[in-house]
Enzyme design. Structure first.
Site, PDB file in Angstrom:
ATOM      1  CG  HIS A   1     -10.699  -6.223  -3.093  1.00 45.37           C
ATOM      2  ND1 HIS A   1     -11.900  -5.108  -2.505  1.00 45.37           N
ATOM      3  CD2 HIS A   1      -9.497  -6.014  -2.837  1.00 45.37           C
ATOM      4  CE1 HIS A   1     -11.322  -5.096  -1.018  1.00 45.37           C
ATOM      5  NE2 HIS A   1      -9.606  -5.398  -1.846  1.00 45.37           N
TER       6      HIS A   1
ATOM      7  CE  LYS B   1      -3.986  -1.558   2.256  1.00 45.43           C
ATOM      8  NZ  LYS B   1      -5.427  -1.654   0.790  1.00 45.43           N
TER       9      LYS B   1
END
Length: 471
Positions: free
Chosen positions: A351, A219
């Site tokens: 996802h 991230k």
């Protein structure tokens, strides 16, 4: 005949912030929540389970929206649902009684998705098959009949979808044998917390590399110098062959995304997820054009509207469609998204970073491989095994491959002890209370809510083409 006797919804909250887990650039205190649906039938032990994973603020309103749709579901015959899952999906929100909350928007859309997926779980259990196998064994005509083409026929028509499915049929047995032997590629999300120090980042990278995964995700988006440092560490440890995926969690404006990604291109990321707002079609197209040949662009996991997906695909705004099974409107909608992507040569990656998402994603990815896309090239399931102990049939990963589930169903059934442990207690929020009041008003109004059969009759009397599937 099997009939749905009752609908039960559980309001669950998972306090991950206490564990310091799950943080992203846009969410530093990330408790998770879920609306959990159980469809009980008149057959002892036969139940359907569905989950809508979300954040704590959405959780209560989604639960309330599910309760508001209960009258459309209870009393239905399972055989009627099995004939046409898309018809069932449309009937849940097929009238305007829920007002501007839906369909395809707000809390109503994931609420509908949880119910449709619970019904899909129920159908698979009734047939004694895992969901991936249930759909893989369906005829192409049955699959197309269950997809609503009304608003996507300019992207793919029913005839084109039928031809695409039939094209993949002859080679499906070979793909199924390979899938059963090796599983579907997956990558870990264990390295995705921007607040980690370098030592912890090294440890997590070593742990994930040792698993044999060919894809890793980090991230990014909170602080550029930190991102540069972390990506340099990751690329040095990964070497040139493993794929590095970066995830911005829609932090940036379009011009910021382009500038930031140019600074990170040195690490040769194969994919950037969610670089800007999930509904900004033109913004994604501009970012993709700017990064052409340097990294691919993926989006979709935070998108609840199938028409935005259609526009992303038709405008060439993305390289990868990233579907979130909990934000979509259910199995029939996911099949529609996969068909659109396959026609236009766009990859689909599910996802999986959320409670129940990995369990959903494994079935859907395998359906895409066996029936629709016919390829795993450039694709992998995002795998996060947090709270896997809550599920009766959690994902099984072997040699960086997600193995096909064997137990009948959609794999999101939770054990009762976990439901009790994470059940939210106390008074509902003001937003939840308003949605609950809306549902009560619908049920008590003099304009009696119409059930599914009445909705279908009204549609036929209006002389419209039945739901646009044209078969």
């Amino acid at each position: 005949m099997t009939t749905i006797r009752s609908l039960r919804v559980e309001d669950l909250r998972f306090p991950k912030s206490r564990l310091g887990d799950g943080a992203s650039a846009s969410d530093s205190d990330p408790d998770h929540g879920a609306a959990y649906v159980i469809l009980e039938t008149d057959q002892p032990g036969l139940e359907g389970h569905g989950i809508a994973f979300t954040d704590p603020l959405d959780r209560g309103s989604i639960c309330a929206a599910i309760r508001a749709m209960e009258f459309r579901v209870v009393g239905l015959d399972l055989a009627w649902i099995a004939e046409d899952l898309g018809r069932f999906s449309r009937c849940i929100t097929g009238d305007d009684e829920l007002g501007s909350s839906g369909p395809d928007h707000g809390a109503v859309h994931p609420a509908k998705g949880a119910i449709v997926n619970a019904a899909s779980d129920l159908l698979a259990k009734a047939e004694g098959k895992p969901l991936w196998q249930l759909v893989a064994d369906m005829s192409a005509e049955h699959i197309v009949r269950g997809v609503d083409f009304r608003h996507i026929a300019d992207c793919i028509t029913p005839k084109e979808a039928l031809a695409l499915l039939n094209q993949q049929s002859p080679t499906q047995p070979a793909r199924r044998a390979e899938l059963l032997a090796r599983g579907y590629p997956c990558y870990g999300a264990a390295t995705d917390r921007p607040g980690h120090g370098d030592a912890e980042l090294h440890r997590l990278l070593r742990q994930t590399i040792a698993s044999g995964a060919s894809h890793l995700r980090l991230k990014i988006g909170r602080h550029l110098p930190d991102d540069v440092r972390r990506l340099r560490i990751a690329r040095e440890m990964l070497g040139p062959d493993r794929q590095l995926i970066i995830d911005a969690n829609p932090m940036w404006a379009v011009h910021e995304a382009i500038d930031w990604l140019h600074h990170l291109a040195f690490a040769n990321p194969s994919l950037v997820e969610a670089p800007t707002r999930p509904d900004d079609v033109e913004g994604h197209r501009r970012i993709r054009d700017a990064m052409q040949g340097r990294m691919r662009i993926a989006t979709g996991r935070m998108c609840r509207d199938p028409i935005v997906f259609k526009q992303m695909i038709m405008r060439g705004a993305v390289d990868v469609v990233q579907i979130d099974a909990c934000r979509s409107g259910g199995l029939d909608e996911v099949l529609a998204l996969m068909l659109m992507a396959a026609k236009h040569g766009i990859e689909v990656c599910l996802h999986g970073a959320g409670v129940g998402l990995c369990e959903y994603a494994q079935h859907l990815s395998m359906i895409d491989y066996l029936r629709i896309a016919g390829s795993k090239e450039g694709r992998a399931i995002e795998h996060a095994d947090k709270l896997r102990e809550c599920f009766v049939d959690p994902c099984v990963v072997r040699n960086a491959g997600c193995m096909p589930p064997k137990r009948p169903g959609f794999s999101v059934e939770m054990d009762e002890a976990s439901i009790e442990q994470y059940r939210q207690r106390g008074r509902p929020s003001a937003v939840t209370a308003r949605v609950l009041a809306t549902g009560d008003l619908i049920r008590r109004s003099g304009l009696r809510p119409r059930n599914c059969n009445e909705l279908l009759q009204a549609e036929a009397q209006a002389s419209r083409t039945p739901f646009g599937h044209g078969l």
